[in-house]
Design a protein around this motif. Structure first.
Motif, short mmCIF file in Angstrom:
data_model
loop_
_atom_site.label_atom_id
_atom_site.label_comp_id
_atom_site.label_asym_id
_atom_site.label_seq_id
_atom_site.Cartn_x
_atom_site.Cartn_y
_atom_site.Cartn_z
N ALA A 87 -9.37 -4.09 7.76
CA ALA A 87 -10.07 -4.92 8.74
C ALA A 87 -9.31 -6.20 9.02
N ILE A 88 -8.68 -6.76 8.00
CA ILE A 88 -7.92 -8.00 8.15
C ILE A 88 -6.67 -7.78 8.98
N LEU A 89 -5.91 -6.74 8.64
CA LEU A 89 -4.61 -6.55 9.26
C LEU A 89 -4.68 -5.85 10.62
N LYS A 146 -10.28 -14.14 9.70
CA LYS A 146 -9.70 -13.60 8.47
C LYS A 146 -9.94 -14.55 7.30
N THR A 147 -9.77 -15.84 7.53
CA THR A 147 -9.98 -16.81 6.46
C THR A 147 -11.40 -16.74 5.93
N LEU A 148 -12.39 -16.68 6.81
CA LEU A 148 -13.78 -16.64 6.36
C LEU A 148 -14.13 -15.29 5.74
N LEU A 149 -13.54 -14.21 6.23
CA LEU A 149 -13.76 -12.90 5.60
C LEU A 149 -13.26 -12.93 4.16
N VAL A 150 -12.06 -13.42 3.96
CA VAL A 150 -11.48 -13.47 2.61
C VAL A 150 -12.25 -14.46 1.75
N ALA A 151 -12.72 -15.56 2.34
CA ALA A 151 -13.52 -16.53 1.59
C ALA A 151 -14.79 -15.86 1.05
N GLY A 152 -15.43 -15.03 1.87
CA GLY A 152 -16.62 -14.31 1.42
C GLY A 152 -16.30 -13.33 0.30
N GLU A 173 -2.77 -12.73 -3.13
CA GLU A 173 -1.90 -11.61 -3.46
C GLU A 173 -2.30 -10.31 -2.76
N VAL A 174 -3.58 -10.15 -2.44
CA VAL A 174 -4.05 -8.86 -1.95
C VAL A 174 -4.61 -8.92 -0.53
N LEU A 175 -5.28 -10.01 -0.15
CA LEU A 175 -6.05 -10.02 1.09
C LEU A 175 -5.47 -10.89 2.20
N LEU A 176 -5.02 -12.08 1.90
CA LEU A 176 -4.64 -13.02 2.96
C LEU A 176 -3.30 -12.69 3.61
N PHE A 177 -2.34 -12.23 2.81
CA PHE A 177 -0.98 -11.99 3.29
C PHE A 177 -0.34 -13.27 3.83
N GLU A 178 -0.74 -14.40 3.28
CA GLU A 178 -0.14 -15.69 3.63
C GLU A 178 -0.61 -16.71 2.60
N TRP A 179 0.07 -17.83 2.56
CA TRP A 179 -0.35 -18.95 1.72
C TRP A 179 -0.24 -20.21 2.57
N LYS A 180 -1.28 -20.49 3.30
CA LYS A 180 -1.30 -21.63 4.20
C LYS A 180 -2.52 -22.49 3.90
N PRO A 181 -2.41 -23.81 4.08
CA PRO A 181 -3.58 -24.67 3.85
C PRO A 181 -4.79 -24.25 4.66
N ARG A 409 -1.95 6.29 4.10
CA ARG A 409 -2.33 7.64 4.46
C ARG A 409 -3.04 7.70 5.81
N ARG A 410 -3.45 6.54 6.30
CA ARG A 410 -4.03 6.47 7.64
C ARG A 410 -2.99 6.08 8.68
N GLY A 411 -1.71 6.10 8.27
CA GLY A 411 -0.62 5.80 9.19
C GLY A 411 -0.31 4.33 9.34
N ARG A 412 -0.83 3.49 8.43
CA ARG A 412 -0.59 2.05 8.53
C ARG A 412 0.13 1.60 7.26
N HIS A 413 1.43 1.42 7.37
CA HIS A 413 2.25 1.08 6.21
C HIS A 413 2.41 -0.43 6.13
N LEU A 414 2.29 -0.95 4.92
CA LEU A 414 2.46 -2.38 4.74
C LEU A 414 3.08 -2.65 3.38
N SER A 415 3.66 -3.85 3.27
CA SER A 415 4.30 -4.28 2.03
C SER A 415 3.55 -5.47 1.48
#
Length: 566
Positions: A87-89, A146-152, A173-181, A409-415
């Protein structure tokens, strides 16, 4: 950022309330399924798990979940974290109210009826849905949603386990995919709001207190690292087995709605062998940390729990993965603790960290999570040694984690590798074409058309008499202007002098140029000095060369020993 932090207070409180409600629903479902009365008091399944009831209750609960998924929402299937990542990406951080309601209910039914899961995955999904729904009530961007989703999600995890710092690290490490203030501050606010509410709603103190004395020295660090290697191999095997089983369910000639019930048959059989594998089993984790379980009982719990968990999860039922991972890791660590110096509880904690790290590819989260769960900050070096060792083995053995494999497996590859954008480290002046060929603004369109007949490039900057760029002309431009006879004798400067030319200085980071090219749909940008004089030209091809050059730093190896420095 301040607005998001304010909204995060509401999201954090909502996440804590959702966690409290989920625990109450699990207790209610457990009492109804195993003790035939309605009560919100937490009870253990083990005393009631005997006879045919042990087979029938998990199957009945899984049939209810299958119906909820079929006629409610498919998004309640699985453990929730991959769905939150997706949902985030790929979904602009939009989650529906239906998911916010059905996910905790389905998880309560699953765990209450004996499913070998925990509450953390569903509450991460539910807390994320609360944040997403609140964000959708305001005029916010996808990044802010995204920020509020991850905050929840972080708030829900904090409320369940009482681990705010680990929840913040999980977000990174798992949800945000960034480290921003912009994102980190609201997530922190939500986690702290949840931990503030936790004593009033759920309880205070560490969830699995580890009070036994332990010895932490070089020997225990080496032992923890060796344990991490073993757990890393086991975690990789479990991940592979999970998706093989999932593939097997996909080949069955029955609708996926019935898969959870088929998986629940295995859960029921496992419950007949060892009732402790039913439900979340938090008391088993505490017993492993306390060292009160004999080796034979640990082996039985480890083997049966691993089998029923991968089969049930592979069937597509609803439930979290953290509690089973913690139990399996603690079991391996407790076994090792019977022979390694330092104490059974210490290695059980280290095994928890290693299993979570290897499975989820979140080494920092796993190490901090283990010490926050047990209240033993002094054991952080041991947890870190096991966590990093398990992570290293899992990365070498498997391409993806248990979370990202489902998405792939749903065709969405990420690192999950976090690196600095190579283009942000390079300046325009380092890669631009210096002193490019130019056309004078006084040149006629007809002469430009003749020039382009033999020109090696498709476009050129146009400069005035002082060498300042006034535009870019391509071969297609010149030919188009030639179609109108009055334009053939017009100077190029008159044809392009609309003042819309974008230029950049040589000191600008290249990633900013890439954003400019994307925003204005242009392929070349003139580079000017402080006086506005043309000094270079940067094209899309230069951006690719810059990235390739940085990638060579990762690939190319050379020896400098014995060579004279240049």
């Amino acid at each position: 950022m301040l607005m998001l932090a304010g909204l995060a207070l509401v999201v954090g409180s909502g996440g804590a309330a959702a966690a409290w409600l989920l625990l109450k629903l699990i207790a209610l479902a457990t009492n109804l399924a195993w003790y035939d009365h309605a009560s919100f008091a937490p009870v253990s399944i083990v005393p009631a798990a005997h006879g045919v009831r042990t087979l029938l209750v998990p199957v009945a609960g899984s049939m209810v979940i299958g119906l909820m998924a079929r006629f409610g929402s498919e998004k309640i299937r699985g453990h929730g974290i991959p769905e939150a990542i997706e949902a985030i990406l790929f979904g602009q951080s939009r989650l529906s109210p239906k998911v916010a309601v059905l996910k905790p209910v389905s998880a309560a039914v699953s765990i209450g009826s004996g499913g070998p899961f925990g509450a953390e995955g569903p509450i991460i999904m539910t807390g994320g849905a609360i944040g997403s729904l609140l964000a959708q009530c305001f005029h916010l961007s996808a990044a802010e949603r995204k920020t509020l989703l991850v905050a929840g999600a972080a708030a829900g995890m904090t409320a369940i386990f009482g681990t705010p710092v680990a929840a913040m690290l999980l977000a990174i490490e798992v949800l945000l995919f960034e480290w921003k203030p912009r994102s980190f501050v609201p997530v922190t606010v939500a986690a702290l709001a949840a931990i503030a509410w936790r004593p009033l709603m759920i309880g205070s103190g560490p969830m699995f207190p580890l009070v036994a004395p332990m010895m932490i020295d070089a020997t225990t660090l080496v032992g923890a690292a060796a344990l991490g290697v073993v757990v890393g191999v086991l975690a990789s095997s479990l991940s592979s087995a999970l998706y093989r089983i999932e593939d097997g369910f996909h080949r069955l000639p029955v609708h996926w709605m019935w898969w959870p019930a088929l998986g629940a048959l295995v859960v029921g059989i496992g419950g007949l062998i060892d009732p402790r594998v039913l439900g979340a089993g938090y008391d088993n984790i505490q017993a492993l940390l306390d060292g009160s379980m004999v080796a034979r009982a640990i082996v039985l719990l480890l083997v049966v729990k691993a089998i029923v968990w991968v089969v049930a999860l592979g069937s597509g039922t609803s439930g979290g993965i953290l509690a089973p991972l913690l139990m399996l890791g603690a079991a391996v660590g407790a076994l090792a603790g019977h022979w390694l110096p330092g104490g059974v509880g210490l290695y059980a904690m280290a095994g928890m960290a290693a299993m979570m790290s290897a499975s989820m590819r979140a080494p920092l989260t796993a190490a901090v999570f283990a010490v926050e769960l047990t209240g033993r900050l002094d054991a952080l070096p041991v947890a870190a040694a096991a966590s990093v060792a398990g992570y290293a083995i899992a990365v070498l053995v498997l391409r993806r984690s248990i979370l990202t494999e489902k998405i792939a497996r749903r065709g969405r590859h990420l690192s999950q590798e976090y690196t600095v954008d190579p283009l942000s480290l390079v300046r325009v002046g380092e890669i631009m074409t210096r002193d490019p060929d130019t056309l004078l603004a006084t040149m006629s369109v007809a002469d430009a058309a003749v020039f382009f007949g033999d020109a090696p490039h498709r476009s050129y900057p146009v400069v005035d008499g002082d060498g300042r760029p006034v535009g870019l002309v391509s071969r297609a431009d010149a030919l188009r202007w030639m179609d109108s006879p009055p334009d053939a004798g017009a100077p190029l400067g008159d044809m392009i002098s609309d003042g819309s030319l974008s230029t950049v200085p040589p000191t600008l980071p290249v990633d900013r140029v890439a954003e400019l090219m994307l925003a204005e749909d242009i392929g070349r940008v003139p580079v000017v000095d402080d006086g506005g004089m043309l000094v270079g030209l940067i094209a899309r091809r230069d951006l690719l060369l810059a990235r390739t050059g940085r990638h060579s730093d990762e690939r190319d190896r050379m020896r400098f020993t014995g060579r004279k420095a240049q």
